[in-house]
Enzyme design. Structure first.
Site, PDB file in Angstrom:
ATOM      1  N   THR A  91       0.802  -1.220   0.000  1.00  0.00           N
ATOM      2  CA  THR A  91       0.000   0.000   0.000  1.00  0.00           C
ATOM      3  C   THR A  91       0.835   1.270   0.000  1.00  0.00           C
ATOM      4  OG1 THR A  91      -1.843  -1.106   1.097  1.00  0.00           O
ATOM      5  CG2 THR A  91      -1.734   1.288   1.307  1.00  0.00           C
ATOM      6  N   ASP A 313      -9.285  -3.172  -0.275  1.00  0.00           N
ATOM      7  CA  ASP A 313      -8.104  -3.860   0.237  1.00  0.00           C
ATOM      8  C   ASP A 313      -8.444  -4.734   1.433  1.00  0.00           C
ATOM      9  OD1 ASP A 313      -5.076  -4.113   0.266  1.00  0.00           O
ATOM     10  OD2 ASP A 313      -5.429  -3.381   2.297  1.00  0.00           O
ATOM     11  N   HIS A 317      -8.322  -8.829   1.614  1.00  0.00           N
ATOM     12  CA  HIS A 317      -7.502  -9.564   2.578  1.00  0.00           C
ATOM     13  C   HIS A 317      -8.324 -10.544   3.405  1.00  0.00           C
ATOM     14  CE1 HIS A 317      -3.703  -7.699   1.874  1.00  0.00           C
ATOM     15  NE2 HIS A 317      -4.092  -6.481   2.238  1.00  0.00           N
ATOM     16  N   HIS A 508      -1.111  -9.525  -0.829  1.00  0.00           N
ATOM     17  CA  HIS A 508      -0.367  -9.056  -1.999  1.00  0.00           C
ATOM     18  C   HIS A 508       1.074  -8.762  -1.593  1.00  0.00           C
ATOM     19  CE1 HIS A 508      -0.912  -5.071  -0.189  1.00  0.00           C
ATOM     20  NE2 HIS A 508      -2.165  -5.446   0.016  1.00  0.00           N
TER      21      HIS A 508
END
Length: 570
Positions: A91, A313, A317, A508
């Site tokens: 991020t 995001d 997750h 990620h």
């Protein structure tokens, strides 16, 4: 016969006519100059959707509403083949890249956290103990500012271009999603998962503006107490309607693993709001309020506003990108964007607003989902895998007689204990290269590159090696950069543990295409409707904005202006 040139007799009438003509030319030039100046957008809006992989806006196109993603897809310039160039797709790294046009090696934000060999402590990307959160007492590692960002940003350059007349504001559900896009000259606000309010630090203000204090006093997160996140459309409309309960999905408190997801009625409310589509709803509301209260886009010069939506995001997750939760979140995000664009059109005018939307990174599907769906071999490393005894420590014991040479694992780096290495009389470069060579032998590790190889330039010039090099910063990168195999779960963050999460579905942070692939849209102002298939990079966004605005590039920028965006621009 040679003809004589005609002779113009300067009679008074002709002189008068020439004066009138010359005056008209000057007037025309002045008018065109004024038009060119007024052709600059009143407001630049940079939207970042956290973990929005490049295919997601198109995956659910048939069920999108009007004015959101459809506006970008149908009326904007859409780059369909945009990929980050660096290896660690996290991020903070992506947000910094978007606003600087630079790789991590140049802007310095190499990861969400990095390890400081001097202090022996982990450093957060926006950490700055000199500036505590407004309304809170100063605490170690709790202060924040943009000072770790080594490059200027597009907003900074806009402010420099006109002696500070332009104003820059940034809003996000995450601190790093607001602080880094806000640059050094902007003002940043972000959601606090502890207070349920939007906060800032003493880097920006001595005290909150009245409009912020008034908004926070209403305790906005409280509106979700005792309520539920329910599907926005009938379940039969969803691709993932029948896969709502999978063992690898996070099962956290009242949120649970299946719809409807409860926001709860206890001390975890503010946290759960910050992990769900509710955070985007609050971010949108606060973003609109910021533009209104600070009167952005209505002055004589161009203002800059950055907003980062974080729910995609967190949902990715917790449940994975190919989950029912992720699908519903994208449809909700579409409504968020439609509402935001309608607001911009009503207040500033889309014809006066230049919009760019992209993502800080993409994201993989959960390893188990990939394995059962297409049969690839996948797996997971635990968060603390390299903090415990493992094949690497055993190999080090055999080779060097020591099993205490690895100091820490902070994604994507292994950090060696150079103090112990020196005391043992070992060669740091030799130890680094040995660890990298041994790491590649581990199941789930595709590649590893040592710090000494990067410094000495002793590596193959292949795609992964180039991505790692672009991520390397001499002072902040670790001893060995690890790259997991495709669709393997590898991370080290303590963030999940700090929030009390039992685990994550997907993570990620790799150089593989699913993590580097993001959308890039330009829209509004004079941007034409078109689709571009050539490969581009998010590093191209900042220089494109700079060129569009007629200002210099951010100081570390290496990107190229995207020429298609200027087709309709004077």
């Amino acid at each position: 016969m040679i003809s004589r040139p005609a002779v113009l007799i300067a009679t008074p009438a002709r002189l008068l006519a020439l004066c009138i003509l010359f005056t008209g030319v000057l007037a025309g030039q002045s008018t065109r100059a004024a038009e060119a100046e007024s052709a600059a957008p009143k407001l630049v809006v940079q939207i970042t959707v956290d973990q929005l992989r490049g295919d997601l806006p198109m995956r659910y196109r048939e069920r999108l509403g009007k004015g959101g993603f459809r506006y970008l897809l149908e009326q904007g310039t859409h780059y369909l083949n945009a990929h980050y160039r660096h290896a660690n797709t996290e991020t903070a790294v992506g947000h910094a890249t978007l606003v600087t046009g630079a790789d991590p090696s140049r802007h310095g934000i190499v990861s969400n956290y990095w390890f400081d060999q001097t202090s022996g402590e982990t450093v957060y990307n926006t950490e700055d103990d000199r500036h505590h959160i407004l309304g809170k007492k100063p605490k170690p590692h709790k202060g924040v500012s943009p000072r770790n960002l080594l490059s200027s940003t597009i907003g900074d350059e806009l402010v420099l271009s006109n002696a500070g007349k332009s104003r820059v504001f940034s809003v996000s559900g995450k601190d790093r999603g607001a602080i880094l896009p806000g640059g050094h000259a902007g003002k940043a606000f972000w959601y606090s998962k502890s207070s349920g309010q939007f906060v800032s630090s003493t880097y920006y203000y001595d005290e909150y503006p009245k409009w912020v204090a008034d908004w926070n006093a209403k305790k906005p997160a409280e509106r979700y107490r005792g309520k539920q996140w329910q599907l926005i459309q009938p379940r039969e409309n969803y691709f993932a309607g029948d896969i709502d309960d999978r063992i690898f999905e996070a099962d956290f408190k009242s949120l649970g693993r299946t719809f409807p997801h409860g926001y709860g009625d206890d001390k975890y409310l503010n946290l759960i709001v910050g992990l769900t589509p509710a955070i985007d709803e609050l971010t949108l509301e606060f973003a609109k309020l910021t533009i209104e209260q600070e009167k952005l886009g209505v002055g004589e010069v161009t203002d800059f506003f950055a907003v980062s939506f974080s729910a995609t995001d967190y949902v990715g997750h917790l449940f994975g990108p190919s989950s029912l939760e992720s699908e519903d979140n994208i449809l909700r995000l579409d409504r968020i964007l439609a509402s935001f664009f309608e607001f911009l059109d009503r207040t500033v005018g889309l014809e006066n607003t230049l919009i760019v939307l992209s993502a800080d990174h993409g994201g993989p599907d959960a390893p188990e989902h990939v394995h059962t769906t297409i049969g690839l071999d996948t797996g997971r490393f635990s968060f603390d895998h390299f903090k415990q005894a493992n094949p690497l420590t055993a190999a080090l014991k055999r080779r060097f007689g020591r099993d205490d040479l690895i100091l820490a694992h902070s994604h994507p780096y292994l950090h060696l204990n150079y103090k112990v290495i020196r005391e043992a009389g070992l060669n740091p470069s030799e130890v680094e290269r040995f660890v990298a060579a041994q790491a590649i032998k581990l199941p789930g590790i595709a590649y590893a590159m040592s710090r000494s190889e990067l410094i000495d330039g002793q590596y193959a010039d292949a795609p992964i090696q180039r991505q790692i090099r672009r991520n390397f910063h001499f002072d902040r990168s670790g001893s060995v950069h690890l790259v997991q195999d495709q669709y393997w779960f590898l991370h080290s963050t303590d963030e999940a543990a700090k929030m009390g999460l039992p685990g994550l579905a997907a993570i990620h942070g790799s150089p593989w295409a699913y993590d580097t692939y993001v959308p890039i849209f330009f829209a509004g102002h004079t941007v034409p409707a078109q689709k571009i298939e050539r490969r581009v990079s998010p590093t191209d966004i900042a220089p494109t904005l700079s060129t569009y605005l007629g200002i210099k590039f951010p100081s570390a920028s290496i990107g190229e202006p995207l020429s298609e965006v200027f087709t309709g621009h004077p």
